[in-house]
Design a protein around this motif. Structure first.
Motif, short mmCIF file in Angstrom:
data_model
loop_
_atom_site.label_atom_id
_atom_site.label_comp_id
_atom_site.label_asym_id
_atom_site.label_seq_id
_atom_site.Cartn_x
_atom_site.Cartn_y
_atom_site.Cartn_z
N PRO A 170 0.84 -1.21 0.00
CA PRO A 170 0.00 0.00 0.00
C PRO A 170 0.87 1.25 0.00
O PRO A 170 2.04 1.19 0.34
CB PRO A 170 -0.78 -0.12 1.30
CG PRO A 170 0.04 -0.95 2.20
CD PRO A 170 0.97 -1.78 1.36
N ARG A 171 0.30 2.39 -0.38
CA ARG A 171 1.09 3.62 -0.31
C ARG A 171 1.03 4.19 1.10
O ARG A 171 0.09 3.94 1.86
CB ARG A 171 0.60 4.65 -1.33
CG ARG A 171 -0.77 5.21 -1.08
CD ARG A 171 -1.08 6.31 -2.08
NE ARG A 171 -2.49 6.64 -2.03
CZ ARG A 171 -2.99 7.83 -2.31
NH1 ARG A 171 -2.18 8.81 -2.66
NH2 ARG A 171 -4.27 8.05 -2.25
N GLY A 172 2.07 4.94 1.42
CA GLY A 172 2.10 5.61 2.71
C GLY A 172 1.91 7.09 2.51
O GLY A 172 1.66 7.56 1.39
N PRO A 173 2.02 7.88 3.60
CA PRO A 173 1.83 9.32 3.50
C PRO A 173 2.76 9.92 2.45
O PRO A 173 3.93 9.54 2.34
CB PRO A 173 2.19 9.82 4.90
CG PRO A 173 1.96 8.65 5.81
CD PRO A 173 2.29 7.44 4.99
N GLY A 174 2.25 10.85 1.65
CA GLY A 174 3.06 11.57 0.66
C GLY A 174 3.26 10.85 -0.65
O GLY A 174 3.83 11.40 -1.59
N MET A 175 2.81 9.60 -0.77
CA MET A 175 2.98 8.87 -2.03
C MET A 175 1.72 8.97 -2.88
O MET A 175 0.62 9.09 -2.35
CB MET A 175 3.21 7.37 -1.77
CG MET A 175 4.52 7.03 -1.11
SD MET A 175 4.50 5.30 -0.56
CE MET A 175 4.75 4.41 -2.09
N GLU A 176 1.88 8.90 -4.20
CA GLU A 176 0.73 8.73 -5.09
C GLU A 176 0.63 7.24 -5.44
O GLU A 176 1.61 6.51 -5.35
CB GLU A 176 0.88 9.56 -6.36
CG GLU A 176 0.24 10.94 -6.30
CD GLU A 176 -1.19 10.94 -5.72
OE1 GLU A 176 -1.93 9.95 -5.87
OE2 GLU A 176 -1.55 11.94 -5.08
N ARG A 177 -0.56 6.82 -5.86
CA ARG A 177 -0.71 5.40 -6.18
C ARG A 177 0.21 5.00 -7.33
O ARG A 177 0.69 3.87 -7.39
CB ARG A 177 -2.16 5.08 -6.52
CG ARG A 177 -3.10 5.26 -5.34
CD ARG A 177 -4.48 4.73 -5.66
NE ARG A 177 -5.45 5.11 -4.65
CZ ARG A 177 -6.18 6.22 -4.73
NH1 ARG A 177 -6.06 7.05 -5.74
NH2 ARG A 177 -7.04 6.50 -3.79
N ALA A 178 0.47 5.98 -8.23
CA ALA A 178 1.35 5.70 -9.37
C ALA A 178 2.75 5.32 -8.90
O ALA A 178 3.48 4.59 -9.59
CB ALA A 178 1.39 6.91 -10.29
N ARG B 160 -9.90 11.10 -1.30
CA ARG B 160 -10.34 10.49 -0.05
C ARG B 160 -9.33 9.47 0.48
O ARG B 160 -9.10 9.36 1.69
CB ARG B 160 -11.70 9.83 -0.26
CG ARG B 160 -12.34 9.34 0.99
CD ARG B 160 -12.76 10.46 1.91
NE ARG B 160 -13.74 10.01 2.87
CZ ARG B 160 -14.39 10.79 3.70
NH1 ARG B 160 -14.18 12.11 3.68
NH2 ARG B 160 -15.26 10.30 4.55
N GLY B 161 -8.73 8.72 -0.43
CA GLY B 161 -7.74 7.73 0.00
C GLY B 161 -6.58 8.41 0.72
O GLY B 161 -6.14 7.94 1.78
N ALA B 162 -6.11 9.53 0.18
CA ALA B 162 -4.99 10.25 0.81
C ALA B 162 -5.43 10.84 2.15
O ALA B 162 -4.66 10.86 3.12
CB ALA B 162 -4.51 11.36 -0.13
N ALA B 163 -6.67 11.31 2.22
CA ALA B 163 -7.17 11.89 3.48
C ALA B 163 -7.20 10.82 4.58
O ALA B 163 -6.89 11.10 5.74
CB ALA B 163 -8.57 12.48 3.27
N ILE B 164 -7.53 9.60 4.19
CA ILE B 164 -7.58 8.52 5.19
C ILE B 164 -6.17 8.13 5.63
O ILE B 164 -5.92 7.91 6.81
CB ILE B 164 -8.40 7.34 4.63
CG1 ILE B 164 -9.87 7.77 4.66
CG2 ILE B 164 -8.19 6.06 5.45
CD1 ILE B 164 -10.82 6.94 3.90
N ILE B 165 -5.25 8.11 4.67
CA ILE B 165 -3.85 7.82 5.03
C ILE B 165 -3.32 8.89 5.99
O ILE B 165 -2.66 8.59 6.99
CB ILE B 165 -2.98 7.70 3.76
CG1 ILE B 165 -3.37 6.45 2.98
CG2 ILE B 165 -1.49 7.67 4.12
CD1 ILE B 165 -2.78 6.37 1.58
#
Ligand SMILES: NC(=O)c1ccc[n+]([C@@H]2O[C@H](COP(=O)([O-])OP(=O)(O)OC[C@H]3O[C@@H](n4cnc5c(N)ncnc54)[C@H](O)[C@@H]3O)[C@@H](O)[C@H]2O)c1
Ligand SMILES: O=C(O)C[C@H](O)C(=O)O
Length: 328
Positions: free
Chosen positions: A93-101, A228-233
């Motif tokens: 999974p990605r962590g804070p500051g990462m994009e899914r790409a 939303r995904g980034a907000a949850i991370i």
């Protein structure tokens, strides 16, 4: 009693796995009359395999009436053997500051291996859902790595985006999520996705007319759903898990058991509809019946929507070019 079906789940000892497996075993995914055999895959690492054993012990301790069998393994050829359903969750999974790409190169290799294993050993009608990010491109890789299987049986998860959009619209209109029909999310599971409520209705009334605020759509709704995904991370320090598992259950449930004419969103290989090039793994509005999905046809694509759809399509085309070397 129906004969059991085989459900393979990868990344079974991960966060999503922990929210997902118990619901599959309790019949929430395939129905309360459908026994399941769980075939669980984790990496060949002592800690991961030990954690998997722990999850399997807990599954046993639930004494689920529908859980007809269970195996845990580090070998995709064992996990996917004769599988009727495969939920490909296992990936970083990605962590804070990462994009899914950012996950593209790292996770892509997993899906060439697993696509090939599905091709070799799964049921010839296996239905595959890819959850691991970047989900659309991973699903594309798996599909292309499994030339003997029906490409239409490879799908990517856009349902979390769909459910997020439903919940934002329910809050905005003061109605219940269940009142909202004909919503869809076009494109990639990424911030470029285009959640589209132009056709949505509540009690037959247009949601677009009820909200009647293009700026809210452009400046609040779309960024809220997209990020939303980034907000949850940012809030949890970990990526969404229970809501992702819930979306996976919804996706497979509706695909297997039908939607009674209701629209849902699935990431599927394009058949050329709406000008999306064939094979691009794209979020579309679909209805499901008798275990098959069908794209909702004939929707008008206005200029704003075409622009949005092009942005998310371009991103998917770039991702596809980025993994072309893996597909020979
Ligand atoms: N599509 C979506 O809407 C959506 C939503 C949330 C999360 N995700 C993605 O789902 C994936 C899993 O998320 P998580 O929070 O459960 O992560 P996690 O790190 O908690 O769990 C992932 C598990 O997968 C395992 N794994 C890694 N490579 C594997 C392989 N080749 N075969 C089998 N197992 C493997 C890991 O050992 C780990 O236990 C991530 O890529 C995440 O970004 C997608
Ligand atoms: O955003 C992430 O990286 C996880 C997941 O794709 C999500 O949308 O919550």
């Amino acid at each position: 009693m129906k004969a059991p079906v085989r459900v393979a789940v990868t990344g079974a000892a991960g966060q999503i796995g922990y929210s997902l497996l118990f619901r599959i075993a309790s019949g929430e995914m395939l129905g309360k009359d459908q026994p399941v055999i769980l075939q669980l895959l984790e990496i060949a690492n002592e800690k991961a395999q030990q954690a998997l054993q722990g999850v399997m012990m807990e599954l046993e301790d639930c004494a689920f009436p529908l859980l007809a069998g269970m195996i845990g393994t580090d070998d995709p050829n064992v996990a996917f053997k004769d599988a009727d359903y495969a939920l490909l969750v296992g990936a970083r999974p990605r962590g804070p500051g990462m994009e899914r790409a950012d996950l593209l190169q790292e996770n892509a290799k997993i899906f060439t291996v697993q696509g090939k294993a599905l091709n070799d050993v799964a049921s010839r009608n296996v239905r595959v859902l890819v959850v691991g990010n970047p989900a659309n491109t991973n699903a594309y890789i798996a599909m292309k790595s499994a030339p003997d299987l029906n490409p239409n049986n490879f799908t990517a998860m856009l349902r979390l985006d769909h459910n997020r959009a439903l919940s934002q619209l329910a809050a905005k209109t003061g109605k219940a999520v269940t009142d909202i029909e004909k919503l869809t999310v076009w494109g990639n599971h990424s911030p470029t996705m285009y959640a589209d409520y132009r056709f949505a209705t509540i009690d037959g009334q247009s949601v677009k007319d009820m909200i009647n605020n293009h700026e809210w759509n452009r400046d609040v709704f779309l960024p809220t759903v997209g990020k939303r995904g980034a907000a949850i991370i940012a809030a949890r320090g970990l990526s969404s898990a229970a809501s992702a598992a819930n979306a996976a259950i919804d996706h497979m449930h509706d695909w297997a058991l039908g939607t009674n004419g209701q629209w849902v969103t699935m990431g599927i290989p394009s058949d050329g509809s709406y000008g999306i090039p064939k094979d691009v793994m794209f979020g579309f509005p679909v209805t499901c019946e008798n275990g098959e999905y069908k794209i909702v046809q004939g929707l008008e694509i206005d200029e704003f929507s075409r622009e949005r759809i092009n942005v998310t399509l371009n991103e998917l085309e770039e991702e596809r070019a980025g993994v072309a070397h893996l597909l020979g």
